[in-house]
Design an enzyme around this catalytic site. Structure first.
Site, PDB file in Angstrom:
ATOM      1  CG  MET A   1      -9.507   6.277   6.782  1.00 55.31           C
ATOM      2  SD  MET A   1     -10.109   5.323   5.976  1.00 55.31           S
ATOM      3  CE  MET A   1     -10.783   4.175   7.191  1.00 55.31           C
TER       4      MET A   1
ATOM      5  CE  LYS B   1      -5.957  -0.346  -1.194  1.00 55.85           C
ATOM      6  NZ  LYS B   1      -6.814  -1.493  -1.414  1.00 55.85           N
TER       7      LYS B   1
ATOM      8  CG  ASP C   1      -2.161  -1.013   1.084  1.00 48.81           C
ATOM      9  OD1 ASP C   1      -2.450  -1.201   0.031  1.00 48.81           O
ATOM     10  OD2 ASP C   1      -2.812  -1.254   2.317  1.00 48.81           O
TER      11      ASP C   1
HETATM   12  N1  SAH Z   1      -5.423  -1.002   8.294  1.00 50.26           N
HETATM   13  C1  SAH Z   1      -4.825   0.355   8.938  1.00 50.26           C
HETATM   14  C2  SAH Z   1      -5.855   1.358   8.786  1.00 50.26           C
HETATM   15  C3  SAH Z   1      -5.990   1.904   7.482  1.00 50.26           C
HETATM   16  S1  SAH Z   1      -7.275   2.952   7.109  1.00 50.26           S
HETATM   17  C4  SAH Z   1      -4.612  -0.111  10.534  1.00 50.26           C
HETATM   18  O1  SAH Z   1      -4.913  -1.101  10.991  1.00 50.26           O
HETATM   19  O2  SAH Z   1      -4.282   0.888  11.135  1.00 50.26           O
HETATM   20  C5  SAH Z   1      -6.330   4.540   7.020  1.00 50.26           C
HETATM   21  C6  SAH Z   1      -6.216   5.346   8.124  1.00 50.26           C
HETATM   22  O3  SAH Z   1      -5.578   4.902   9.395  1.00 50.26           O
HETATM   23  C7  SAH Z   1      -5.779   6.776   7.959  1.00 50.26           C
HETATM   24  O4  SAH Z   1      -6.695   7.375   7.357  1.00 50.26           O
HETATM   25  C8  SAH Z   1      -5.602   7.278   9.301  1.00 50.26           C
HETATM   26  O5  SAH Z   1      -6.681   7.636   9.878  1.00 50.26           O
HETATM   27  C9  SAH Z   1      -5.001   5.794   9.924  1.00 50.26           C
HETATM   28  N2  SAH Z   1      -3.455   5.770   9.989  1.00 50.26           N
HETATM   29  C10 SAH Z   1      -2.628   5.000   9.379  1.00 50.26           C
HETATM   30  N3  SAH Z   1      -1.453   5.255   9.345  1.00 50.26           N
HETATM   31  C11 SAH Z   1      -1.323   6.302  10.403  1.00 50.26           C
HETATM   32  C12 SAH Z   1      -0.261   6.938  11.116  1.00 50.26           C
HETATM   33  N4  SAH Z   1       0.928   6.656  10.866  1.00 50.26           N
HETATM   34  N5  SAH Z   1      -0.654   7.977  11.833  1.00 50.26           N
HETATM   35  C13 SAH Z   1      -1.877   8.336  11.939  1.00 50.26           C
HETATM   36  N6  SAH Z   1      -2.860   7.687  11.471  1.00 50.26           N
HETATM   37  C14 SAH Z   1      -2.653   6.585  10.716  1.00 50.26           C
END
Ligand code: SAH
Length: 262
Positions: free
Chosen positions: A181, A66, A44
Site C-alpha cells: 500500500m 474496499k 474483497d
Molecule cells: N492481505 C494482503 C494485503 C492486503 S493490503 C496480502 O497478504 O497480500 C493491499 C495491498 O497489498 C495493496 O495495496 C498492494 O500493496 C498489495 N497487493 C495486493 N495484491 C497485489 C498484487 N496482485 N500485486 C501487487 N501488490 C498487491
C-alpha cells in the site's frame, strides 16, 4: 432446540481464508475446498473472478469491496455482523481475503470480533503479496548473500503524519524491505529511507498486479524508483521491494532465459 437446550444448528467456525496474491491458482488446497463448500462467501475487491466462479451458484455472496487498509467502520461492522449472523444459522461461512488474511488484511480484527461474540473461527493462510510478487518477479525474498532479514511494512500512512509509526532508521538498516500500500507515498517513503541512511543506489522494484498475466515490474535504484514508477504509469495494486534481494532478479531472469534456450 434439542433436549439439552442447544440450537439444532451449532455455530460452525467461520473460515478466514487467504486467496493468495492474485492468480486464482495460488490459493491453498484447504482454502479452495472450503470455498467450494461454502454457503456464504464474503469477499474483497481484489479477489480474482475465477476464484469466485468456484463458489456454489446457490451460495450467498457478500461483496466486502474496499481498497486500501483503512475502511469506514460501518462497512467493516456490517460485514462482520453478516458473518456472525450466518454462522449462528449453522451455515458454512468463508471470509475470502487477498493474500494472507492476517498480513495487512484485518484478519486478526475479524477473528477477534467473531470470538467476542462466541463464534469460532479458523484462519487459513494464503500466499501474501510480498512472497507472491517476489516469486513472480524472480526475486529471492531472502538469499544467503543478501542479508538475514526481511521487513513487511505498510506504506498506507502519510510518512510525515503522526499515524505513521515506522522506524525509518531501523528500516534503513534492514537488508530487505517490502512495502504494501505504498505507491501513493512512494516518493516520500524513498526519501525517508535515504535520509535515514539507506544507500540511494539500493536496488529496488515496484511489482504491479503481481502474479497476474499483465504483471509489470519496474526496476530502479531506490532514489529513482518513484520517478521510474510514475513514468511507467504504475497503478495499484502494487508492492515495493527494496534491498539486496532485488539484485538477484536480473541474474535469475538472465539464467532462466538462457536455460530456456538450451
Ligand atoms: N492481505 C494482503 C494485503 C492486503 S493490503 C496480502 O497478504 O497480500 C493491499 C495491498 O497489498 C495493496 O495495496 C498492494 O500493496 C498489495 N497487493 C495486493 N495484491 C497485489 C498484487 N496482485 N500485486 C501487487 N501488490 C498487491
Amino acid at each position: 432446540m434439542t433436549p439439552d437446550g442447544c440450537t439444532e444448528h451449532p455455530t460452525r467456525p467461520v473460515a478466514l481464508v487467504g486467496a493468495g496474491p492474485g492468480s486464482p491458482d495460488l490459493i491453498t488446497v484447504r482454502g479452495l475446498r472450503l470455498l467450494r463448500a461454502a454457503d456464504v462467501v464474503a469477499y474483497d475487491a481484489l479477489i480474482h473472478p475465477e476464484l469466485l466462479a468456484e463458489v456454489r451458484p446457490d451460495a450467498e455472496r457478500v461483496y466486502a469491496g474496499k481498497r486500501g487498509y483503512c475502511v469506514g467502520s460501518t462497512l467493516q461492522e456490517t460485514i462482520n455482523d453478516v458473518l456472525v449472523d450466518r454462522a449462528r444459522q449453522g451455515l458454512a461461512v468463508v471470509r475470502l481475503k487477498g493474500g494472507d488474511p492476517c498480513v495487512f488484511g484485518r484478519g486478526g480484527e475479524e477473528a477477534e470480533y467473531l470470538a467476542e461474540r462466541g463464534v469460532p473461527f479458523e484462519i487459513v493462510p494464503g500466499v501474501t503479496t510480498a512472497v507472491g510478487a517476489c516469486a513472480a518477479a524472480n526475486i529471492p525474498l531472502t538469499h544467503r548473500d543478501a542479508g538475514q532479514a526481511v521487513a513487511l511494512v505498510t506504506g498506507h500512512f502519510d510518512p510525515d503524519s503522526a499515524d505513521c509509526t515506522l522506524d525509518w532508521a531501523g528500516l534503513a538498516r534492514m537488508s530487505n524491505v517490502v512495502i504494501y500500500m505504498g505507491l501513493r507515498h512512494l516518493p516520500r517513503i524513498a526519501a525517508k529511507l535515504v535520509a535515514a541512511g539507506m544507500p540511494p543506489d539500493t536496488p529496488a522494484a515496484v511489482v504491479e498486479r503481481a502474479t497476474l498475466p499483465d504483471m509489470r515490474v519496474v526496476d530502479a535504484e531506490l532514489a529513482t524508483l518513484a520517478d521510474r514508477a510514475a513514468d511507467a504509469g504504475v497503478t495499484a495494486p502494487a508492492v515495493i521491494v527494496v534491498g539486496e534481494c532485488v539484485r538477484f532478479r536480473h541474474r535469475l531472469t538472465e539464467l532462466a532465459a538462457a536455460a530456456a534456450t538450451i
